[in-house]
Design a protein around this motif. Structure first.
Motif, PDB file in Angstrom:
ATOM      1  N   PHE A  38       0.816  -1.209   0.000  1.00  0.00           N
ATOM      2  CA  PHE A  38       0.000   0.000   0.000  1.00  0.00           C
ATOM      3  C   PHE A  38       0.852   1.261   0.000  1.00  0.00           C
ATOM      4  CE2 PHE A  38      -2.059  -3.123   2.950  1.00  0.00           C
ATOM      5  CZ  PHE A  38      -2.887  -3.683   2.002  1.00  0.00           C
ATOM      6  N   GLY A  39       2.058   1.162  -0.428  1.00  0.00           N
ATOM      7  CA  GLY A  39       2.891   2.339  -0.475  1.00  0.00           C
ATOM      8  C   GLY A  39       3.345   2.850   0.878  1.00  0.00           C
ATOM      9  N   LEU A  40       3.222   2.011   1.904  1.00  0.00           N
ATOM     10  CA  LEU A  40       3.722   2.422   3.215  1.00  0.00           C
ATOM     11  C   LEU A  40       5.246   2.469   3.179  1.00  0.00           C
ATOM     12  CD1 LEU A  40       1.508   0.361   5.653  1.00  0.00           C
ATOM     13  CD2 LEU A  40       1.512   2.816   5.378  1.00  0.00           C
ATOM     14  N   PRO A  41       5.853   3.397   3.910  1.00  0.00           N
ATOM     15  CA  PRO A  41       7.313   3.420   3.933  1.00  0.00           C
ATOM     16  C   PRO A  41       7.841   2.156   4.608  1.00  0.00           C
ATOM     17  CG  PRO A  41       6.415   4.918   5.548  1.00  0.00           C
ATOM     18  CD  PRO A  41       5.267   4.455   4.722  1.00  0.00           C
ATOM     19  N   MET A  42       8.897   1.572   3.972  1.00  0.00           N
ATOM     20  CA  MET A  42       9.444   0.341   4.538  1.00  0.00           C
ATOM     21  C   MET A  42      10.580   0.714   5.493  1.00  0.00           C
ATOM     22  SD  MET A  42      10.772  -3.051   2.667  1.00  0.00           S
ATOM     23  CE  MET A  42      12.232  -2.306   1.985  1.00  0.00           C
ATOM     24  N   TRP A  43      10.227   0.877   6.760  1.00  0.00           N
ATOM     25  CA  TRP A  43      11.253   1.179   7.737  1.00  0.00           C
ATOM     26  C   TRP A  43      12.115  -0.059   7.943  1.00  0.00           C
ATOM     27  CZ3 TRP A  43       7.503   3.935  11.614  1.00  0.00           C
ATOM     28  CH2 TRP A  43       7.134   5.165  11.065  1.00  0.00           C
ATOM     29  N   ASN A  44      13.314   0.161   8.407  1.00  0.00           N
ATOM     30  CA  ASN A  44      14.305  -0.906   8.377  1.00  0.00           C
ATOM     31  C   ASN A  44      13.958  -2.111   9.235  1.00  0.00           C
ATOM     32  OD1 ASN A  44      16.110  -0.109   6.496  1.00  0.00           O
ATOM     33  ND2 ASN A  44      17.272   1.159   7.902  1.00  0.00           N
ATOM     34  N   PHE A  45      13.065  -1.928  10.206  1.00  0.00           N
ATOM     35  CA  PHE A  45      12.800  -3.093  11.067  1.00  0.00           C
ATOM     36  C   PHE A  45      11.969  -4.151  10.340  1.00  0.00           C
ATOM     37  CE2 PHE A  45       8.919  -0.796  11.893  1.00  0.00           C
ATOM     38  CZ  PHE A  45       7.992  -1.763  12.184  1.00  0.00           C
ATOM     39  N   ILE A  46      11.438  -3.820   9.157  1.00  0.00           N
ATOM     40  CA  ILE A  46      10.678  -4.851   8.433  1.00  0.00           C
ATOM     41  C   ILE A  46      11.607  -5.779   7.645  1.00  0.00           C
ATOM     42  CG2 ILE A  46       8.824  -5.232   6.787  1.00  0.00           C
ATOM     43  CD1 ILE A  46       7.998  -2.267   7.673  1.00  0.00           C
ATOM     44  N   PRO A  47      12.446  -5.254   6.774  1.00  0.00           N
ATOM     45  CA  PRO A  47      13.340  -6.192   6.094  1.00  0.00           C
ATOM     46  C   PRO A  47      14.407  -6.762   7.005  1.00  0.00           C
ATOM     47  CG  PRO A  47      13.871  -3.957   5.453  1.00  0.00           C
ATOM     48  CD  PRO A  47      12.622  -3.876   6.273  1.00  0.00           C
ATOM     49  N   ILE A  67      21.594 -11.362   4.697  1.00  0.00           N
ATOM     50  CA  ILE A  67      20.294 -11.055   4.108  1.00  0.00           C
ATOM     51  C   ILE A  67      20.345  -9.708   3.396  1.00  0.00           C
ATOM     52  CG2 ILE A  67      17.894 -10.542   4.642  1.00  0.00           C
ATOM     53  CD1 ILE A  67      18.127 -12.537   6.942  1.00  0.00           C
ATOM     54  N   VAL A  68      20.959  -8.744   4.056  1.00  0.00           N
ATOM     55  CA  VAL A  68      21.006  -7.401   3.478  1.00  0.00           C
ATOM     56  C   VAL A  68      21.831  -7.412   2.199  1.00  0.00           C
ATOM     57  CG1 VAL A  68      21.759  -5.049   3.858  1.00  0.00           C
ATOM     58  CG2 VAL A  68      20.677  -6.309   5.679  1.00  0.00           C
ATOM     59  N   ILE A  69      22.938  -8.167   2.229  1.00  0.00           N
ATOM     60  CA  ILE A  69      23.780  -8.240   1.024  1.00  0.00           C
ATOM     61  C   ILE A  69      22.980  -8.861  -0.116  1.00  0.00           C
ATOM     62  CG2 ILE A  69      25.781  -9.389   0.023  1.00  0.00           C
ATOM     63  CD1 ILE A  69      27.175  -9.007   2.685  1.00  0.00           C
ATOM     64  N   PHE A  70      22.197  -9.880   0.225  1.00  0.00           N
ATOM     65  CA  PHE A  70      21.349 -10.492  -0.794  1.00  0.00           C
ATOM     66  C   PHE A  70      20.383  -9.460  -1.363  1.00  0.00           C
ATOM     67  CE2 PHE A  70      17.349 -12.595  -1.851  1.00  0.00           C
ATOM     68  CZ  PHE A  70      17.788 -13.493  -2.823  1.00  0.00           C
ATOM     69  N   MET A  71      19.767  -8.695  -0.483  1.00  0.00           N
ATOM     70  CA  MET A  71      18.793  -7.700  -0.917  1.00  0.00           C
ATOM     71  C   MET A  71      19.416  -6.641  -1.795  1.00  0.00           C
ATOM     72  SD  MET A  71      16.671  -7.061   2.520  1.00  0.00           S
ATOM     73  CE  MET A  71      16.584  -5.335   2.154  1.00  0.00           C
ATOM     74  N   VAL A  72      20.590  -6.156  -1.363  1.00  0.00           N
ATOM     75  CA  VAL A  72      21.153  -4.984  -2.019  1.00  0.00           C
ATOM     76  C   VAL A  72      21.936  -5.366  -3.271  1.00  0.00           C
ATOM     77  CG1 VAL A  72      22.713  -3.036  -1.721  1.00  0.00           C
ATOM     78  CG2 VAL A  72      21.252  -3.773   0.154  1.00  0.00           C
TER      79      VAL A  72
END
Lengths: 258, 364, 410
Positions: C255-264, C389-394
């Motif tokens: 829904f276009g909510l901002p994805m704050w870092n605690f979600i990913p 995980i972050v490396i995978f994402m980025v």
């Protein structure tokens, strides 16, 4: 039992916090258990053992309260009674007859531990304990309450029977009695009379005369042992006598061990 | 880090009273321990020899402020044996109710004092809040909140007031409800278990050799309770069970000692209810209580902390000739090097708290 | 206008109209001694001098705000603790003032309050402060006096320094260093030196064990803490708080909510929360000052205002830790429009603080060996997994996003 279940990852923070959160909301929207002390006070029960008070009209000055006090913080002090107090006193007429001054208890609350023995053993119910407990003082001297400050007046006096809580009464050894009748003068309940005793007794100084001996009315003896203390010839001692069963005038030898 | 001696006490939050625990630590590990007792010696036994028999109930009240009724009761039992006094049936029932209420208050006092040892202040206030309920109950007949002086030689001071049973039942129901509520906060909490499980172990045979009694022994799984085995008052007439727990086969840790006390509290609630169920009417004080006695008497009772023993010799006067008190905590604390060695410094409060220290009765 | 530029403007004004004239006047008055004052006056006009003055102002403002904030935090802690424990908490401060007045003046003062004294318990903090200030500063006779005095200074100054470093919003910031969060973490790790110093200098075994515990704990928790932060830095590509918050606002999910870092980075969030709790030494990780066995640990020998400032510094560190958590994982000052971003930021920080207060009054303290085990064996691997995980994402996911066609969550 609930404590035997497996402990999982939810039991680190989440489950314990459920309990505290529940309590948080309960005491935020309800009333907490504690009271704001100087503003609100809890009511002590009627049996509460707080500061002592003495109903002077009932007190006969027997000194049993001082006798049973484990800390010896209660002392009988000779007190000047006014005429009105003299009249109102239960044994007022008798007090006037006694040679000594009337005695009333004074308490050092710095030593008192509020055990309640003085209240329990008082033969007339004059010693009472109130529900007043804020006794703190800045000096030690302030905790010594003189006899008159303990006095209370009740509009209606409970007339209780004299009870011997000490379970003991004096016994006379008539051989050593010299018939001085000091015990009669000092008995707070007037339960002693002097009557015919040993005839032609030889005294220490060699004279021979008839000696009167004290006789005790054990129905109203309270076992305070004042007579034993004042006896100059050590002819009296205390022995267990149940006052509810035995009555009348008794002498040594007639009494069976209780 | 080199080995060094640390002196904990006499003024230390862990001690729960006045005593010194000297521990030799290697880094954070305890190598040796040396308890030092006697800071709170008030010579109760000698003071008792200067006072009349009935006055000594005030001294026994002060042996342990958390559990005064049980100690006074032990004294009253031994004096009654010395004097040959028969206690009326109703007084025995009232005494049993009072003893169990006192045991509840004492165990709650312990649980409340144990929680800050583990760093859990909330637990202290929760348990002490519940202790207030029982203090209110004990206050109703006796008139005092801490040192009751209610059990007297030959019976009890006065009969239970009106409405006592209903009030007790209401409070017991609330208390049971709260104990269930606390399970999640304490015994089921992961961190609480981490702090208490497998810490301060001793086996049942070790405990018996060292003279450790009471809940600490029952925490090893040993079914030993003087209320059953050397019975007094009406414990044999009512239906109840000895509560035991064990951490493993035949040994206890802090957690099992905690749990056995929680179970005992539930059992005490049961005993009080049973007492109310068949309470007779009658007098609450023996008709004849002598104030002089001779001979000797010896009684032991199950105190909140273990076996309380009292030995009395009378010489026919109105004061005891000799009076000896044996406190359960004296032996338990003295045995502390056996169950402290090998654990961490942070475990000291956890272990010493779990054995329920009371210095008043230890030093007498 | 940022806080620093406001301070800079104030510094210029003060230097031009107040300080330089005074120094010049002094130079004219005492020509033989004119040299030093003249140097100061000359230096004040330069950029460096004005920057220093501006920093002084900024630190003072931050200190004032921080201390005011502190009273609120401590009151919050007291009240919530009381509610959890079925108590009322501090309630009756005015009454005690009145009774003090009665003691001093002999009669009740003319000002009287209504009989219901509720809601003014916050004054209890003032009373505590006054009490702490008026108490004697005891220095043990066998203590190392220099280090004993230095310990609190290191601890407290590094904690107060923290207050200046984090921005309340992109416009209200004392410093806007590009490596802002690194500086904050550096300031965080000065404190163990002060703790160890005061623990050792007290010449007390409890204090020393407390100091050693604190050093061991802070050092072993520094590593997973920084590793869990590394994920956020990778995602944002910067150490700058402003950039990190902007990055969190830009990326969106459902829904276009901002994805704050605690979600990913939920794993990183959990690790960071545990580590920062250990870093600011709150229950269940407050074993350096375990009151049950170590009698407040390394603060045992301190008294009076020093002890109070230790407590204050701990709360300031707690506040700063919550602020860092907010910037890194909870979207910083971002929030819907009508409420200003500073308020958003503070309310998020307070939410974390309240959560910590609840933890503090809910769980017992854990043991030294257990805390180190948790740090090295559990949190360190978890934080490494988070980085993976972050490396995978980025780095890896963008190349395959066309092929794999995952749901548009990341």
């Amino acid at each position: 039992m609930s404590s035997d279940r497996d402990i999982g990852i939810m039991d680190i923070i989440v489950n314990p916090m459920k309990v505290t959160l529940k309590q948080f909301f309960k005491s935020t929207f309800g009333k907490p258990t504690t009271v704001m002390y100087p503003l609100e006070k809890r009511d002590p029960p009627p049996t509460y053992r707080g500061m002592n008070a003495v109903i002077w009209d009932l007190c006969i000055g027997c000194g049993i309260c001082g006798e049973v006090c484990p800390n010896k913080c209660l002392k009988m002090k000779p007190t000047e009674l006014s005429d009105e107090e003299q009249d109102r006193a239960w044994y007022g007429s008798h007090v006037a007859k006694r040679k000594n001054k009337a005695e009333r208890p004074a308490i050092n609350f710095g030593h008192c531990m509020f055990c309640g023995f003085c209240e329990d053993y008082c033969p007339t119910g004059a010693m009472t304990m109130t529900d007043f407990y804020e006794l703190a003082d800045t000096t030690r001297e302030g905790l010594i309450y003189p006899a008159r400050s303990m006095k209370v007046d009740l509009p209606e006096l409970p007339q209780l029977p004299l009870t011997n809580y000490m379970m003991e009464s004096p016994i006379l050894n008539s051989e050593t009695c010299i018939g001085c009748s000091k015990c009669v003068d000092n008995c707070p309940t007037n339960c002693i009379i002097m009557d015919e005793g040993v005839i032609n007794k030889e005294l220490k100084n060699g004279t021979v005369r008839n000696v009167e001996n004290p006789y005790f009315d054990y129905t109203i003896c309270i076992g305070c042992s004042t007579c034993v203390k004042v006896c100059p010839a050590d002819c009296l001692h205390m022995e267990p006598i149940s006052n509810s069963s035995s009555s009348g005038l008794t002498e040594e030898g007639e009494v069976t061990e209780a | 880090m080199a080995e060094m001696w640390i002196s904990m006490g006499p003024q230390h939050p862990m001690t729960h009273g006045l005593w010194t625990l000297k521990v030799k630590v290697d880094g954070e590990t305890i190598v040796d321990a040396d308890p030092e007792l006697g800071y709170l010696h008030r010579s109760v036994e000698k003071m008792g020899e200067r006072r009349k028999y009935f006055m000594n109930t005030t001294l026994t009240d002060r042996l342990c402020y958390a559990s005064s009724t049980t100690w006074t009761h032990c004294y009253a039992l031994s004096v009654e044996e010395l004097m040959g006094v028969e206690v009326p049936q109703r007084a025995q029932y009232i005494r049993t109710i009072m003893l169990e209420l006192q045991r509840l208050a004492s165990h709650l006092m312990w649980a409340g004092a144990y929680m800050p040892d583990l760093g859990h202040i909330t637990g202290a206030l929760y348990f002490w809040r519940d202790r207030e309920l029982f203090l209110n109950l004990l206050e109703l007949p006796s008139g005092s909140r801490l040192l009751y002086n209610y059990i007297r030689i030959g019976g009890v001071k006065r009969d239970l007031p009106d409405g006592f049973e209903e009030k007790t039942e209401r409070i017991l129901k609330l208390f049971e409800q709260r104990l269930d509520e606390y399970a999640d906060l304490f015994e089921n909490s992961k961190i609480f278990r981490m702090r208490t499980e497998d810490v301060g172990n001793f086996t049942a045979s070790q405990a018996m050799n060292l003279g450790i009694t009471g809940p600490n022994l029952r925490g090893c799984g040993t079914k030993h309770d003087l209320r059953k085995h050397d019975t007094y008052e009406i414990y044999e007439e009512i239906d109840w069970e000895i509560q035991t727990r064990e951490a493993g086969p035949g040994y206890s840790d802090c957690f099992s000692r905690y749990m056995v006390r929680i179970d005992e509290m539930r059992e005490s609630v049961h005993i009080i209810r049973e007492c109310f169920k068949n309470m007779p009417s009658g007098p609450t004080m023996a008709s004849k209580v002598p104030i002089r006695a001779s001979g000797e008497a010896f009684r032991r009772t199950e105190d909140s902390r273990g076996e309380a023993l009292m030995y009395l010799v009378g010489d026919g006067s109105d004061r005891p000739y000799r009076w000896k008190i044996k406190s359960p905590m004296f032996t338990t604390i003295s045995a502390c090097p056996h169950y402290l060695k090998g654990y961490k410094v942070a475990d000291i409060p956890s272990i010493m708290g779990s054995i329920d220290i009371c210095i008043g009765e230890t030093d007498k | 206008m940022s806080l620093f530029s406001f301070c800079r403007w104030m510094a210029e004004w003060t230097a031009n109209y107040m300080l330089i004239p005074v120094f010049n006047f002094q130079r004219n008055l005492f020509p033989p001694f004119s040299h030093p004052a003249g140097t100061i006056a000359d230096w004040l006009g330069t950029d460096g001098g004005l920057d220093t003055l501006a920093w002084t102002f900024a630190v003072n403002i931050a200190f004032a705000i921080g201390m005011t904030n502190l009273i609120l935090v401590i009151h919050l802690e007291r009240k919530i603790a009381a509610r959890i424990q079925d108590r009322r908490g501090p309630m009756l401060s005015f009454r005690s003032f009145r009774e003090l007045g009665e003691d001093l003046a002999g009669e009740a003062p003319s000002w009287r309050f209504k009989d219901n004294y509720s809601g003014i318990g916050i004054l209890q903090n003032m009373a505590d402060g006054i009490k702490a200030i008026t108490k004697e500063l005891i220095v043990p006779s066998k203590a190392d006096k220099f280090l004993f005095t230095m310990g609190p200074i290191i601890f407290i100054s590094s904690s107060v320094f923290l207050l200046v470093l984090f921005p309340l919003s992109d416009r209200f910031a004392a410093s806007s260093a590009p490596a802002g969060l690194m500086v904050i973490m550096a300031a965080f790790s000065i404190a163990p030196i002060g703790v160890l110093t005061s623990g050792w200098a007290s010449n007390n075994k409890y204090s020393m064990i407390g100091g050693m515990r604190s050093a061991a704990q802070l050092m072993s928790y520094e590593i997973p803490l920084l590793l869990s932060m590394a994920g956020v830095f990778l995602l944002a590509g910067s150490f700058d708080p402003v950039t990190i918050v902007e990055q969190q606002q830009e990326s969106t999910w459902l829904f276009g909510l901002p994805m704050w870092n605690f979600i990913p980075q939920f794993l990183g969030f959990i690790v960071f929360m545990i580590c920062i709790l250990a870093e600011v030494e709150r229950v269940p990780f407050d074993l350096p000052e375990a009151e049950a066995e170590l009698v407040e640990g390394w603060t045992t020998e301190y008294s009076g205002i020093r002890y109070m400032l230790f407590l204050a510094a701990e709360y300031i560190r707690g506040f700063a830790g919550a602020a860092v958590c907010t910037i890194l994982f909870l979207g910083g000052w971002a929030g819907p429009w009508p409420i200003p971003p500073e308020i958003w930021f503070l309310s998020k920080v307070y939410l974390i603080l309240i959560f910590w207060i609840f933890i503090r009054w809910t769980v017992p303290r854990i043991r030294t060996d257990q805390i180190l085990e948790l740090g090295w064996k559990k949190l360190l691997p978890l934080s490494l997994i988070n980085i993976l995980i972050v490396i995978f994402m980025v780095e890896i996911y963008p190349y395959f996003s066309d092929v794999v066609n995952l749901p548009e969550v990341f």
